[in-house]
Write a protein that holds these residues in place. Sequence first.
Motif, PDB file in Angstrom:
ATOM      1  N   LEU A 189      31.466  -8.437  25.186  1.00  0.00           N
ATOM      2  CA  LEU A 189      32.245  -7.618  24.254  1.00  0.00           C
ATOM      3  C   LEU A 189      31.365  -7.063  23.129  1.00  0.00           C
ATOM      4  CD1 LEU A 189      35.389  -9.913  24.012  1.00  0.00           C
ATOM      5  CD2 LEU A 189      35.396  -7.558  24.869  1.00  0.00           C
ATOM      6  N   LEU A 190      30.477  -7.896  22.611  1.00  0.00           N
ATOM      7  CA  LEU A 190      29.598  -7.443  21.525  1.00  0.00           C
ATOM      8  C   LEU A 190      28.647  -6.353  22.020  1.00  0.00           C
ATOM      9  CD1 LEU A 190      28.731 -10.889  19.852  1.00  0.00           C
ATOM     10  CD2 LEU A 190      30.349  -9.173  19.028  1.00  0.00           C
ATOM     11  N   ALA A 191      28.137  -6.511  23.251  1.00  0.00           N
ATOM     12  CA  ALA A 191      27.233  -5.499  23.819  1.00  0.00           C
ATOM     13  C   ALA A 191      27.963  -4.169  23.986  1.00  0.00           C
ATOM     14  CB  ALA A 191      26.691  -5.977  25.169  1.00  0.00           C
ATOM     15  N   TYR A 192      29.221  -4.246  24.407  1.00  0.00           N
ATOM     16  CA  TYR A 192      30.045  -3.045  24.593  1.00  0.00           C
ATOM     17  C   TYR A 192      30.183  -2.289  23.270  1.00  0.00           C
ATOM     18  CZ  TYR A 192      34.396  -0.451  25.695  1.00  0.00           C
ATOM     19  OH  TYR A 192      35.356   0.507  25.879  1.00  0.00           O
ATOM     20  N   GLU A 193      30.424  -3.010  22.200  1.00  0.00           N
ATOM     21  CA  GLU A 193      30.543  -2.376  20.881  1.00  0.00           C
ATOM     22  C   GLU A 193      29.218  -1.725  20.480  1.00  0.00           C
ATOM     23  OE1 GLU A 193      33.516  -2.017  19.033  1.00  0.00           O
ATOM     24  OE2 GLU A 193      34.156  -2.654  21.034  1.00  0.00           O
ATOM     25  N   TRP A 235      26.791  -0.709  22.382  1.00  0.00           N
ATOM     26  CA  TRP A 235      26.528   0.440  23.261  1.00  0.00           C
ATOM     27  C   TRP A 235      27.246   1.687  22.737  1.00  0.00           C
ATOM     28  CZ3 TRP A 235      22.966   1.599  26.534  1.00  0.00           C
ATOM     29  CH2 TRP A 235      23.150   2.593  27.486  1.00  0.00           C
ATOM     30  N   HIS A 236      28.412   1.477  22.125  1.00  0.00           N
ATOM     31  CA  HIS A 236      29.179   2.595  21.563  1.00  0.00           C
ATOM     32  C   HIS A 236      28.917   2.777  20.066  1.00  0.00           C
ATOM     33  CE1 HIS A 236      31.403   1.794  25.349  1.00  0.00           C
ATOM     34  NE2 HIS A 236      31.421   3.121  25.362  1.00  0.00           N
ATOM     35  N   ARG A 237      27.830   2.200  19.618  1.00  0.00           N
ATOM     36  CA  ARG A 237      27.400   2.352  18.220  1.00  0.00           C
ATOM     37  C   ARG A 237      28.433   1.897  17.200  1.00  0.00           C
ATOM     38  NH1 ARG A 237      23.312   6.535  16.162  1.00  0.00           N
ATOM     39  NH2 ARG A 237      21.987   6.879  17.972  1.00  0.00           N
ATOM     40  N   ARG A 238      29.141   0.839  17.549  1.00  0.00           N
ATOM     41  CA  ARG A 238      30.135   0.301  16.606  1.00  0.00           C
ATOM     42  C   ARG A 238      29.700  -1.086  16.130  1.00  0.00           C
ATOM     43  NH1 ARG A 238      33.967   2.634  20.528  1.00  0.00           N
ATOM     44  NH2 ARG A 238      33.914   0.637  21.613  1.00  0.00           N
ATOM     45  N   PRO A 239      29.943  -1.385  14.872  1.00  0.00           N
ATOM     46  CA  PRO A 239      29.615  -2.734  14.370  1.00  0.00           C
ATOM     47  C   PRO A 239      30.559  -3.769  14.967  1.00  0.00           C
ATOM     48  CG  PRO A 239      30.741  -1.451  12.685  1.00  0.00           C
ATOM     49  CD  PRO A 239      30.510  -0.513  13.832  1.00  0.00           C
ATOM     50  N   ALA A 240      30.099  -5.003  15.104  1.00  0.00           N
ATOM     51  CA  ALA A 240      30.954  -6.035  15.693  1.00  0.00           C
ATOM     52  C   ALA A 240      30.783  -7.392  15.006  1.00  0.00           C
ATOM     53  CB  ALA A 240      30.689  -6.163  17.183  1.00  0.00           C
ATOM     54  N   ASN A 241      30.004  -7.414  13.926  1.00  0.00           N
ATOM     55  CA  ASN A 241      30.002  -8.678  13.168  1.00  0.00           C
ATOM     56  C   ASN A 241      31.318  -8.751  12.409  1.00  0.00           C
ATOM     57  OD1 ASN A 241      29.340  -6.561  11.413  1.00  0.00           O
ATOM     58  ND2 ASN A 241      28.164  -7.866  10.043  1.00  0.00           N
ATOM     59  N   ALA A 247      33.215 -13.837   8.396  1.00  0.00           N
ATOM     60  CA  ALA A 247      32.723 -15.021   9.106  1.00  0.00           C
ATOM     61  C   ALA A 247      31.247 -15.294   8.834  1.00  0.00           C
ATOM     62  CB  ALA A 247      32.939 -14.860  10.605  1.00  0.00           C
ATOM     63  N   THR A 248      30.435 -14.225   8.783  1.00  0.00           N
ATOM     64  CA  THR A 248      28.984 -14.437   8.651  1.00  0.00           C
ATOM     65  C   THR A 248      28.520 -14.396   7.199  1.00  0.00           C
ATOM     66  OG1 THR A 248      28.500 -12.074   8.825  1.00  0.00           O
ATOM     67  CG2 THR A 248      28.541 -13.334  10.893  1.00  0.00           C
ATOM     68  N   GLY A 249      29.347 -13.815   6.332  1.00  0.00           N
ATOM     69  CA  GLY A 249      28.940 -13.659   4.941  1.00  0.00           C
ATOM     70  C   GLY A 249      28.153 -12.383   4.699  1.00  0.00           C
ATOM     71  N   ALA A 250      28.095 -11.503   5.699  1.00  0.00           N
ATOM     72  CA  ALA A 250      27.371 -10.229   5.517  1.00  0.00           C
ATOM     73  C   ALA A 250      28.106  -9.360   4.503  1.00  0.00           C
ATOM     74  CB  ALA A 250      27.257  -9.496   6.853  1.00  0.00           C
ATOM     75  N   CYS A 251      27.344  -8.475   3.824  1.00  0.00           N
ATOM     76  CA  CYS A 251      27.996  -7.652   2.812  1.00  0.00           C
ATOM     77  C   CYS A 251      28.591  -6.377   3.415  1.00  0.00           C
ATOM     78  CB  CYS A 251      27.017  -7.322   1.683  1.00  0.00           C
ATOM     79  SG  CYS A 251      25.594  -6.418   2.259  1.00  0.00           S
ATOM     80  N   ARG A 252      28.332  -6.147   4.703  1.00  0.00           N
ATOM     81  CA  ARG A 252      28.887  -4.953   5.347  1.00  0.00           C
ATOM     82  C   ARG A 252      28.909  -5.150   6.862  1.00  0.00           C
ATOM     83  NH1 ARG A 252      24.409  -2.941   7.753  1.00  0.00           N
ATOM     84  NH2 ARG A 252      22.424  -3.316   6.684  1.00  0.00           N
ATOM     85  N   PRO A 253      29.690  -4.301   7.560  1.00  0.00           N
ATOM     86  CA  PRO A 253      29.648  -4.348   9.023  1.00  0.00           C
ATOM     87  C   PRO A 253      28.267  -3.910   9.508  1.00  0.00           C
ATOM     88  CG  PRO A 253      31.556  -3.090   8.243  1.00  0.00           C
ATOM     89  CD  PRO A 253      30.677  -3.321   7.054  1.00  0.00           C
ATOM     90  N   ALA A 254      27.822  -4.443  10.639  1.00  0.00           N
ATOM     91  CA  ALA A 254      26.507  -4.068  11.173  1.00  0.00           C
ATOM     92  C   ALA A 254      26.587  -3.883  12.688  1.00  0.00           C
ATOM     93  CB  ALA A 254      25.480  -5.159  10.844  1.00  0.00           C
ATOM     94  N   ILE A 255      25.882  -2.892  13.181  1.00  0.00           N
ATOM     95  CA  ILE A 255      25.757  -2.727  14.635  1.00  0.00           C
ATOM     96  C   ILE A 255      24.733  -3.750  15.091  1.00  0.00           C
ATOM     97  CG2 ILE A 255      25.115  -1.164  16.505  1.00  0.00           C
ATOM     98  CD1 ILE A 255      25.930   1.178  14.674  1.00  0.00           C
TER      99      ILE A 255
END
Length: 400
Positions: A369-373, A375-381, A385-393
């Motif tokens: 599922l993450l690879a699919y996102e 591949w379509h240039r969409r973030p999936a973090n 959950a991770t504590g990131a400050c933004r979505p990331a591809i």
Amino acid sequence: MIIAGVMSGTSADGINVALVEISGAGFDTRFELLAHHEYPYPRPVRQAVLAAMNAGRASVADLARLNFLLGELYASAVLATQKRSGAKVELVGCHGQTLYHQGEPAPYLGKKITATWQTGEGAIIAARVGAPVVSDFRPADMAAGGKGAPLVPFLDYLVYRDAGVGRIVQNLGGIANLTAIPAGASPEDVVAFDTGPGNMVIDALMERLYGKPYDRDGRVAAKGKPLEAVLKVVLQHSFFRRKPPKTAGREEFGREFVADFLRRCGRARKEDVVTTATALTARSIGEAIRKFVLFPSAAKAARPKGHIGTAKAVPLHPFSEYIVSGGGAKNRTLVNILGAEVEPLGLTLRSSDEFGVPSVAKEAVAFALLAYETWHRRPANVPAATGACRPAILGKISYA
Ligand SMILES: Nc1ncnc2c1ncn2[C@@H]1O[C@H](COP(=O)(O)OP(=O)(O)O)[C@@H](O)[C@H]1O
Ligand SMILES: [Mg+2]
């Protein structure tokens, strides 16, 4: 699109491949699991992987060779699964084997950095399978300020969110991690973190005491009694007290932890040692659920003086189901002790299998599922959950 998700976790038991047909986008993605298969590492490969993880000793040449060798093994596993299913793989999402993970920034040569390393060469997989490969999923989240883990909450949110039922989803791999999704939650409401050891300590003790890789169905643990005095001390480990988001690995619960654990067990019977390690997993999870998920504001007041155990806790919280997955879901003794921890909290124990995602396949499906996102240039973090400050591809792409 037909995607192969490839997972090899911290247990270093082997490779899980899931073939998944995926359509849609983001949290409206639909998927169907076409096939799943496990390929145990040959014993010398497992030994090499464990040696590399426990660091300090591996040579640079060995690490470079391991990267290419694992690429070959992952490719063979994907090809074998493809052959069994008759479907043609169009994309591969390969997690790789984590050799090192440090989600918390720490000083190194004058700079504060985080670091992670998943090995298993994507270019080799792409060339052998004849399809593009997304690999190395974690660094992009860390570059965005996240801990690079957990990444499975993307799948958890997709599959287990419910307008009326709050769910805690527990994976029991080498490390145990959970994702808590309140009823009607948006992705920002998701809480996810590593709770501590899953099978890692149990496996290490089984190897040391019985020469076996794991406690099949929890049979050894079923015969022993937990050493309460040891449990009391090891549950004081600073990791269990740290607030989420947090991640753990062999760095926390690997060789040194196990050596210390064994020392504390003294001359206890072997089965009691294994039962104690099994109880450690279950109790640390129970405590994490109470402290960080159900009653975070009451963390300090959670244990009044003289109160032993948790059976008296009042289940006034928005969760009603507890869903287990991962290889540890097959350890009946572990699941029984876990049940005794969560049922008094008003949580019904269920298995991931009931939701159409077989326990052992879940993480492999997640990386498809993450690879699919990606591949379509969409973030999936899931930044919550991770504590990131933004979505990331996530990830890097190798083309066939
Ligand atoms: N039949 C079983 N009985 C008890 N434990 C099992 C069984 N099958 C697998 N396991 C446990 O699950 C672990 C593998 O789980 P897995 O979800 O693949 O973890 P990881 O993601 O860390 O590789 C094994 O190392 C073992 O401890
Ligand atoms: Mg595994």
